[in-house]
Design a protein around this motif. Structure first.
Motif, PDB file in Angstrom:
ATOM      1  N   ASN A 136       0.818  -1.210   0.000  1.00  0.00           N
ATOM      2  CA  ASN A 136       0.000   0.000   0.000  1.00  0.00           C
ATOM      3  C   ASN A 136       0.856   1.267   0.000  1.00  0.00           C
ATOM      4  OD1 ASN A 136      -2.695   0.490  -0.423  1.00  0.00           O
ATOM      5  ND2 ASN A 136      -3.170   0.895   1.719  1.00  0.00           N
ATOM      6  N   ARG A 180      -3.537  -3.609  -4.783  1.00  0.00           N
ATOM      7  CA  ARG A 180      -3.760  -2.387  -4.016  1.00  0.00           C
ATOM      8  C   ARG A 180      -2.505  -1.523  -4.052  1.00  0.00           C
ATOM      9  NH1 ARG A 180      -3.286  -3.399   2.544  1.00  0.00           N
ATOM     10  NH2 ARG A 180      -1.105  -4.066   2.538  1.00  0.00           N
ATOM     11  N   GLY A 181      -2.685  -0.235  -3.707  1.00  0.00           N
ATOM     12  CA  GLY A 181      -1.574   0.696  -3.672  1.00  0.00           C
ATOM     13  C   GLY A 181      -1.937   2.002  -4.347  1.00  0.00           C
ATOM     14  N   PRO A 182      -1.099   3.024  -4.211  1.00  0.00           N
ATOM     15  CA  PRO A 182      -1.370   4.330  -4.817  1.00  0.00           C
ATOM     16  C   PRO A 182      -1.011   4.369  -6.296  1.00  0.00           C
ATOM     17  CG  PRO A 182       0.670   4.420  -3.590  1.00  0.00           C
ATOM     18  CD  PRO A 182       0.102   3.048  -3.350  1.00  0.00           C
ATOM     19  N   LYS A 186       3.798   7.838  -4.515  1.00  0.00           N
ATOM     20  CA  LYS A 186       3.436   7.588  -3.122  1.00  0.00           C
ATOM     21  C   LYS A 186       2.439   8.644  -2.659  1.00  0.00           C
ATOM     22  CE  LYS A 186       7.768   5.361  -1.759  1.00  0.00           C
ATOM     23  NZ  LYS A 186       8.946   5.412  -0.862  1.00  0.00           N
ATOM     24  N   ALA A 190      -5.856   5.863  -4.688  1.00  0.00           N
ATOM     25  CA  ALA A 190      -5.768   4.406  -4.571  1.00  0.00           C
ATOM     26  C   ALA A 190      -6.178   3.717  -5.870  1.00  0.00           C
ATOM     27  CB  ALA A 190      -6.653   3.916  -3.436  1.00  0.00           C
ATOM     28  N   THR A 192      -8.079   0.910  -7.584  1.00  0.00           N
ATOM     29  CA  THR A 192      -9.228   0.068  -7.253  1.00  0.00           C
ATOM     30  C   THR A 192      -9.658  -0.695  -8.498  1.00  0.00           C
ATOM     31  OG1 THR A 192     -10.905   1.738  -7.813  1.00  0.00           O
ATOM     32  CG2 THR A 192     -10.023   1.762  -5.549  1.00  0.00           C
TER      33      THR A 192
END
Length: 306
Positions: A136, A180-182, A186, A190, A192
């Motif tokens: 994440n 998942r993650g940005p 950073k 998100a 999706t």
């Protein structure tokens, strides 16, 4: 429900979306045949690898682990948006999932919560592993997100499916979190599955997919210069840069604290690297704990190269 595409049709579907595709070895026949069904197909599943580095990630997804043989997907999508085909046919990527989710995918309606693991997904979904640590924090570059959507759209287009036939591993199997993650950087928005499906829907509305905008090509990766004097059982120069690269390629456990000392754990990790790449081992040695300038450069390209 559909008969699986042939390997050639699968490749054509991806290239038809203007994707950069790399064929890895004998990917067309590398599969888990004999360990369960392959088809009928119902959709496309998206995963993240929990690894760093393209070469390392592709190798793991192709070969798997001792406890989970490869291939672990059909295609690996790297940070630059290139799709590396590592297998075709049944692959160990989806595992057991929720039959209610499968029913919703087939009907192309809103997905219910995944609270059961009673249905074989390896026989029913195409799978793409996407290089990301899954913590994440590790960001998803725009080029990679676009490639995920285009890969999924290509398969959907070939089968006549809608965007609702594209799901994430987290939507299929209880306890999974991927992807998942940005996005972008950073702290970015998100990633999706709703965003991916929205982009897939846009692409499917285009009768002739347009070529994605090409970001400026990065300069070829140049490994840092080999530190003169770096050798086992020394603390100067520091071994931290070597240890970081060994962690990034999976040859040193991430739980090991990095230190200046080129101690026994570092030496054993270097020996593991040499076992995987014996051409960089000192001549006549079966166990070589010293990295050497050529091994140093190759290790860093594996870890951080494009």
């Amino acid at each position: 429900m559909a008969t699986p595409l042939s390997a050639s049709a699968f490749l054509a579907a991806l290239r038809g979306e203007q994707l950069d595709v790399v064929e890895v070895g004998s990917w067309r026949t590398h599969n888990r045949a004999g360990h369960g069904a392959w088809g009928p197909m119902h959709g496309v599943m998206i995963h993240h690898t929990v690894t760093e580095g393209t070469a390392h990630s592709v190798a793991i997804c192709r070969d798997g682990y001792s406890t989970l043989p490869g291939p672990l997907c059909h295609g690996v999508i790297d940070k630059a948006g290139t799709v590396h085909l590592v297998g075709y046919g049944r692959a160990n990527h989806a595992g057991l999932g929720d039959d209610d989710v499968l029913a919703a995918v087939i009907a192309e309606r809103t997905l219910p919560a995944d609270n059961e693991a009673n249905t074989d997904g390896n026989s029913r979904f195409y799978g793409f592993e996407c290089i990301n640590l899954g913590d994440n924090i590790d960001p998803w570059p725009d080029a990679q997100v676009e490639a995920i959507a285009r890969a999924a759209a290509g398969i959907c287009r070939a089968h006549g499916w809608g965007a609702e036939s594209v799901i994430g591993h987290s939507e299929w199997q209880p306890g999974k979190i991927d992807p998942r993650g940005p996005i972008g950087k950073k702290g970015g928005p998100a990633l999706t599955m709703a965003k991916i499906r929205a982009r897939v829907a846009e692409l499917l509305d285009q009768k002739t997919p347009s070529k994605p905008s090409t970001p400026s090509k990065p300069k070829p990766y140049t490994p840092p210069a080999f530190p003169a004097g770096l050798a086992p059982n020394k603390a100067k120069p520091s071994a931290k840069t070597l240890q970081h690269a060994l962690k990034a390629t999976g040859y040193m456990p991430k739980s090991v604290t990095e230190s200046d000392n080129y101690g026994p754990i570092t030496q054993a990790s270097v020996a593991r690297f040499h076992n995987a790449h014996p051409s960089y081992r000192s001549a006549g040695k079966s166990y070589d704990p010293a990295i050497g300038a050529k091994g140093w450069a190759y290790l860093h390209r594996l870890a951080y190269g494009n």
